[in-house]
Design an enzyme around this catalytic site. Structure first.
Site, short mmCIF file in Angstrom:
data_model
loop_
_atom_site.label_atom_id
_atom_site.label_comp_id
_atom_site.label_asym_id
_atom_site.label_seq_id
_atom_site.Cartn_x
_atom_site.Cartn_y
_atom_site.Cartn_z
N ASN A 132 -40.59 9.21 -1.30
CA ASN A 132 -39.96 7.81 -1.65
C ASN A 132 -41.02 6.83 -2.39
O ASN A 132 -41.85 6.46 -1.77
CB ASN A 132 -39.59 6.90 -0.24
CG ASN A 132 -39.20 5.60 -0.72
OD1 ASN A 132 -38.85 5.29 -1.83
ND2 ASN A 132 -38.96 4.78 0.38
N TRP A 133 -41.15 7.06 -3.59
CA TRP A 133 -41.85 6.58 -4.43
C TRP A 133 -42.01 4.68 -4.50
O TRP A 133 -43.01 4.14 -4.93
CB TRP A 133 -41.89 6.97 -5.90
CG TRP A 133 -42.26 8.21 -6.13
CD1 TRP A 133 -42.64 9.17 -5.11
CD2 TRP A 133 -42.29 8.95 -7.20
NE1 TRP A 133 -43.01 10.47 -5.71
CE2 TRP A 133 -42.69 10.37 -6.89
CE3 TRP A 133 -41.92 8.93 -8.69
CZ2 TRP A 133 -42.76 11.37 -7.99
CZ3 TRP A 133 -41.99 9.65 -9.31
CH2 TRP A 133 -42.33 11.17 -9.16
N LYS A 134 -40.94 4.40 -3.89
CA LYS A 134 -40.69 3.00 -4.06
C LYS A 134 -40.91 2.31 -5.17
O LYS A 134 -40.48 2.91 -6.38
CB LYS A 134 -41.72 2.28 -2.92
CG LYS A 134 -41.68 2.87 -1.55
CD LYS A 134 -42.31 2.00 -0.55
CE LYS A 134 -42.23 2.76 0.76
NZ LYS A 134 -42.57 2.11 2.07
N HIS B 7 -32.49 1.77 3.43
CA HIS B 7 -34.05 1.63 3.77
C HIS B 7 -34.35 0.51 4.22
O HIS B 7 -33.85 -0.63 4.09
CB HIS B 7 -34.98 2.13 2.43
CG HIS B 7 -36.34 2.35 2.76
ND1 HIS B 7 -37.09 1.03 2.87
CD2 HIS B 7 -36.97 3.31 3.00
CE1 HIS B 7 -38.41 1.73 3.20
NE2 HIS B 7 -38.26 3.03 3.25
N GLU C 94 -36.73 -1.72 3.78
CA GLU C 94 -37.17 -2.59 3.06
C GLU C 94 -35.76 -3.37 2.23
O GLU C 94 -35.88 -4.40 1.99
CB GLU C 94 -38.19 -2.12 1.76
CG GLU C 94 -39.46 -1.78 2.59
CD GLU C 94 -40.30 -0.77 2.12
OE1 GLU C 94 -40.00 -0.16 0.97
OE2 GLU C 94 -41.26 -0.16 2.65
N GLU D 136 -36.78 6.08 10.63
CA GLU D 136 -38.14 5.25 10.29
C GLU D 136 -38.34 4.07 11.18
O GLU D 136 -37.76 2.85 10.72
CB GLU D 136 -37.99 4.92 8.72
CG GLU D 136 -37.84 6.19 7.92
CD GLU D 136 -38.01 5.91 6.44
OE1 GLU D 136 -39.22 6.21 6.12
OE2 GLU D 136 -37.63 4.95 5.91
N GLY E 268 -45.96 2.25 6.38
CA GLY E 268 -47.09 1.72 5.87
C GLY E 268 -48.20 1.16 6.57
O GLY E 268 -48.93 0.44 6.01
N SER F 189 -45.72 6.54 8.10
CA SER F 189 -47.04 6.83 8.12
C SER F 189 -47.25 8.16 8.38
O SER F 189 -48.14 8.67 8.82
CB SER F 189 -47.82 5.97 9.06
OG SER F 189 -47.84 4.54 8.62
N GLY G 170 -43.60 7.84 2.21
CA GLY G 170 -44.03 6.85 1.27
C GLY G 170 -45.32 7.06 0.67
O GLY G 170 -45.36 7.75 -0.51
N GLY G 171 -46.22 6.24 0.94
CA GLY G 171 -47.71 6.23 0.48
C GLY G 171 -48.12 7.63 0.27
O GLY G 171 -48.65 7.79 -0.99
C1 PEP Z 1 -40.78 4.70 3.73
O1 PEP Z 1 -41.08 3.96 3.17
O2 PEP Z 1 -40.06 5.47 3.76
C2 PEP Z 1 -42.40 5.43 4.16
C3 PEP Z 1 -42.21 6.36 5.25
O3 PEP Z 1 -43.40 4.82 4.07
P1 PEP Z 1 -44.97 5.20 4.47
O4 PEP Z 1 -45.09 6.81 4.54
O5 PEP Z 1 -45.89 4.67 3.48
O6 PEP Z 1 -45.04 4.77 5.93
#
Ligand code: PEP
Length: 267
Positions: free
Chosen positions: A8-10, A103, A105, A181, A187, A225, A246-247
């Site tokens: 997920n590049w956000k 999601h 967010e 999640e 994050g 994470s 994500g990250g």
């Molecule tokens: C996400 O936003 O879906 C996610 C899992 O982010 P991260 O891996 O950065 O925690």
């Protein structure tokens, strides 16, 4: 069951050049790791921003990477007077075969309601877009031991979709992935234990299975994470069918190290 590792590049990367650099490094690293990554065992997917979707999906044709949208409009599955929105049809036309929905967010910053999510699920279904449906509890809900209650409430939207479309139950289930999640893990570098995640995934699988007769077992990914250090331990659990990342998906090396962990563990 096939594993999935989805990036997920956000709202990243900032420029088209950087998007192209990321794709270049993903494709060359996939080549280098061809012994390690088996798309029949672990399917890879990335979710760029809507603005980059068409270019990314064009570059990913004939590669093992699928492309997903990060969201779709609730208002219309096709076209309409909805400034700023992109529909399921437009995302599919731009090359997405899947979309993230719900999601945390989006739930947090856009106050997405269950009704809106049901609309989005219905539009995705009508446009043959697969859905990665994200659910998860906040830190306060986790501390108050309300996780399963919260997840049940979020999953009720899926039950409603299946109830409204009884003839499409199998088709919907085949194109549905649940991503668990915990909001407090996204994050932050904090993660639940593998046994906590495994027990929660078992609950999710059983809950979705109870929504309709003869549902195939649903794929459940963990997100929050996930990184190169913890991927092996998540991948080792038979209840964890992959990861939403994500990250760590913004660097080819870390994303593909995570994917390799699932490829190895599920082989
Ligand atoms: C996400 O936003 O879906 C996610 C899992 O982010 P991260 O891996 O950065 O925690």
């Amino acid at each position: 069951m096939q594993a999935w590792v989805i990036g997920n590049w956000k709202q990243n990367p900032a420029t088209t050049n950087e998007v192209n650099e990321l794709i270049d490094s993903l494709l060359s690293a996939i080549d280098e790791r061809s012994n390690d990554l088996n798309p029949d065992i672990c399917q890879l997917m990335v979710a760029p921003t809507a603005i980059h979707l068409a270019a990314v999906s064009a570059r990913l044709q004939q590669t093992p990477l699928l492309c997903a949208a990060q969201d779709i409009s609730a208002h219309s599955g096709t076209t309409g007077a909805y400034t700023g929105d992109c529909s399921a049809q437009q995302m599919a036309d731009a090359g997405a075969s899947w979309t993230l929905l719900g999601h945390s967010e989006r739930r947090q910053y856009h106050q997405e309601s269950a009704d809106e999510l049901l609309q989005k699920l219905t539009h995705a279904q009508a446009q043959q877009l697969g859905v990665i449906f994200c659910i998860g509890e906040t830190q306060a809900q986790y501390d108050a031991k309300q996780t399963l209650e919260v997840l049940n409430e979020q999953l009720a939207v899926i039950k409603e979709l299946l109830t409204q479309q009884p003839k499409l139950v199998k088709t919907i289930a085949e194109r549905l992935i649940i991503a668990y999640e915990p909001v407090w893990a996204i994050g932050t570098g904090k993660v639940p234990t593998v046994s906590e995640v495994s027990a929660t995934h078992e609950h999710i699988k059983q809950t979705v299975a109870s929504f309709a007769d003869e549902l195939p077992e649903i794929t459940v990914l963990y997100g929050g994470s996930v990184n190169t250090d913890n991927a092996d331990s998540f991948a080792a659990s038979p209840m964890i069918d992959g990861a939403l990342v994500g990250g760590a998906s913004l660097k080819a090396e870390s994303f593909l190290t995570i994917a390799s962990a699932f490829s190895r563990a599920k082989a």
